[in-house]
Design a protein around this motif. Structure first.
Motif, short mmCIF file in Angstrom:
data_model
loop_
_atom_site.label_atom_id
_atom_site.label_comp_id
_atom_site.label_asym_id
_atom_site.label_seq_id
_atom_site.Cartn_x
_atom_site.Cartn_y
_atom_site.Cartn_z
N ASP A 1 7.51 12.73 -6.48
CA ASP A 1 7.55 13.01 -5.05
C ASP A 1 7.44 11.76 -4.18
O ASP A 1 8.08 11.65 -3.15
CB ASP A 1 6.42 13.97 -4.68
CG ASP A 1 6.55 15.28 -5.44
OD1 ASP A 1 7.60 15.93 -5.33
OD2 ASP A 1 5.60 15.63 -6.17
N LYS A 2 6.57 10.83 -4.56
CA LYS A 2 6.33 9.62 -3.78
C LYS A 2 6.52 8.41 -4.67
O LYS A 2 5.97 8.35 -5.77
CB LYS A 2 4.90 9.62 -3.20
CG LYS A 2 4.62 10.76 -2.24
CD LYS A 2 5.46 10.64 -0.97
CE LYS A 2 5.16 11.77 0.00
NZ LYS A 2 5.95 11.67 1.22
N LEU A 3 7.29 7.43 -4.18
CA LEU A 3 7.55 6.22 -4.95
C LEU A 3 6.74 5.07 -4.37
O LEU A 3 6.92 4.68 -3.21
CB LEU A 3 9.04 5.87 -4.94
CG LEU A 3 9.42 4.58 -5.67
CD1 LEU A 3 9.04 4.62 -7.15
CD2 LEU A 3 10.92 4.30 -5.51
N VAL A 4 5.84 4.53 -5.20
CA VAL A 4 5.03 3.37 -4.85
C VAL A 4 5.64 2.16 -5.56
O VAL A 4 5.85 2.19 -6.77
CB VAL A 4 3.56 3.55 -5.28
CG1 VAL A 4 2.76 2.28 -5.03
CG2 VAL A 4 2.94 4.75 -4.55
N LEU A 5 5.89 1.12 -4.78
CA LEU A 5 6.50 -0.10 -5.31
C LEU A 5 5.50 -1.24 -5.28
O LEU A 5 5.06 -1.63 -4.20
CB LEU A 5 7.73 -0.46 -4.47
CG LEU A 5 8.44 -1.74 -4.89
CD1 LEU A 5 9.40 -1.44 -6.02
CD2 LEU A 5 9.18 -2.35 -3.73
N GLY A 6 5.13 -1.75 -6.45
CA GLY A 6 4.30 -2.95 -6.55
C GLY A 6 5.22 -4.16 -6.46
O GLY A 6 6.16 -4.28 -7.25
N LEU A 7 4.96 -5.03 -5.50
CA LEU A 7 5.83 -6.18 -5.25
C LEU A 7 5.08 -7.47 -5.55
O LEU A 7 4.01 -7.71 -4.99
CB LEU A 7 6.28 -6.15 -3.78
CG LEU A 7 7.34 -7.15 -3.35
CD1 LEU A 7 8.69 -6.82 -4.02
CD2 LEU A 7 7.50 -7.13 -1.83
N ASN A 8 5.65 -8.29 -6.43
CA ASN A 8 5.04 -9.57 -6.76
C ASN A 8 4.93 -10.46 -5.52
O ASN A 8 5.88 -10.55 -4.74
CB ASN A 8 5.87 -10.33 -7.80
CG ASN A 8 5.86 -9.70 -9.15
OD1 ASN A 8 6.54 -8.69 -9.38
ND2 ASN A 8 5.12 -10.27 -10.07
N THR A 9 3.79 -11.14 -5.38
CA THR A 9 3.65 -12.12 -4.30
C THR A 9 4.49 -13.35 -4.60
O THR A 9 4.97 -13.54 -5.73
CB THR A 9 2.18 -12.57 -4.15
OG1 THR A 9 1.77 -13.18 -5.38
CG2 THR A 9 1.26 -11.42 -3.76
N ASP A 10 4.64 -14.20 -3.61
CA ASP A 10 5.39 -15.45 -3.80
C ASP A 10 4.79 -16.28 -4.92
O ASP A 10 5.52 -16.80 -5.78
CB ASP A 10 5.39 -16.27 -2.50
CG ASP A 10 6.18 -15.62 -1.38
OD1 ASP A 10 6.93 -14.65 -1.64
OD2 ASP A 10 6.04 -16.09 -0.23
#
Length: 162
Positions: free
Chosen positions: A53-62
């Motif tokens: 139902d809900k998509l959580v995206l973990g995004l790498n920092t710079d």
């Protein structure tokens, strides 16, 4: 809702995830650098969203990307990447993480479904044990062949320096 409203700190995200769960929503989690958004990313994330139902995206920092991919990366700063990813209609939340892997983030979020591309075997996906231990699922989705940020960067470099 503005794209900025879908970018969360970890404490904010955990509150939002708890809220979604109280509504019976299934949380899907994936992660990546998403340095240059391309068709492969869009297709992958759209497929991931359809798993729950809900998509959580973990995004790498710079800093995380530089450690993993070298000093010439990322091409775009983390807040630019976060805004672009949050603007996608099938991404419900974006959260930055500074570690080399999303393991601590996965432990905190406890997603119902952990997903990566089919270039990974389930046993290779970071956090698979954590998710499976609490009864969650770990899945892979087919990737669109021929699309990668690395390939796009090489193509640009070859056109600049033939």
């Amino acid at each position: 809702m503005n794209s900025k409203d879908k970018i969360y700190t970890l404490p904010q995200l955990l509150g939002q995830v708890q809220n979604w769960r109280s509504q019976g929503q299934r949380i899907v989690f994936t992660n990546g650098c998403f340095d240059l958004l391309h068709l492969g990313h869009v297709d992958y994330l759209e497929k991931a969203k359809h798993l729950g139902d809900k998509l959580v995206l973990g995004l790498n920092t710079d800093a995380s990307i530089s450690r993993i991919k070298g000093p010439s990366r990322p091409l775009q700063d983390e807040m630019s990447r976060a805004r672009v990813m949050a603007s996608l209609l099938f991404v419900d939340a974006v959260v930055l993480f500074g570690e080399d892997t999303p393991l601590e983030l996965i432990k905190a979020v406890q997603p119902d479904i952990l997903v990566k591309g089919d270039d990974y075997a389930v046993e290779q996906i970071v956090g698979h044990e954590v998710v499976q231990a609490h009864g969650g699922e770990v899945k892979t989705v087919p990737l669109v062949k021929g699309y990668s940020t690395t390939n796009i960067v090489k193509k640009i470099e070859n056109n600049i320096n033939p």
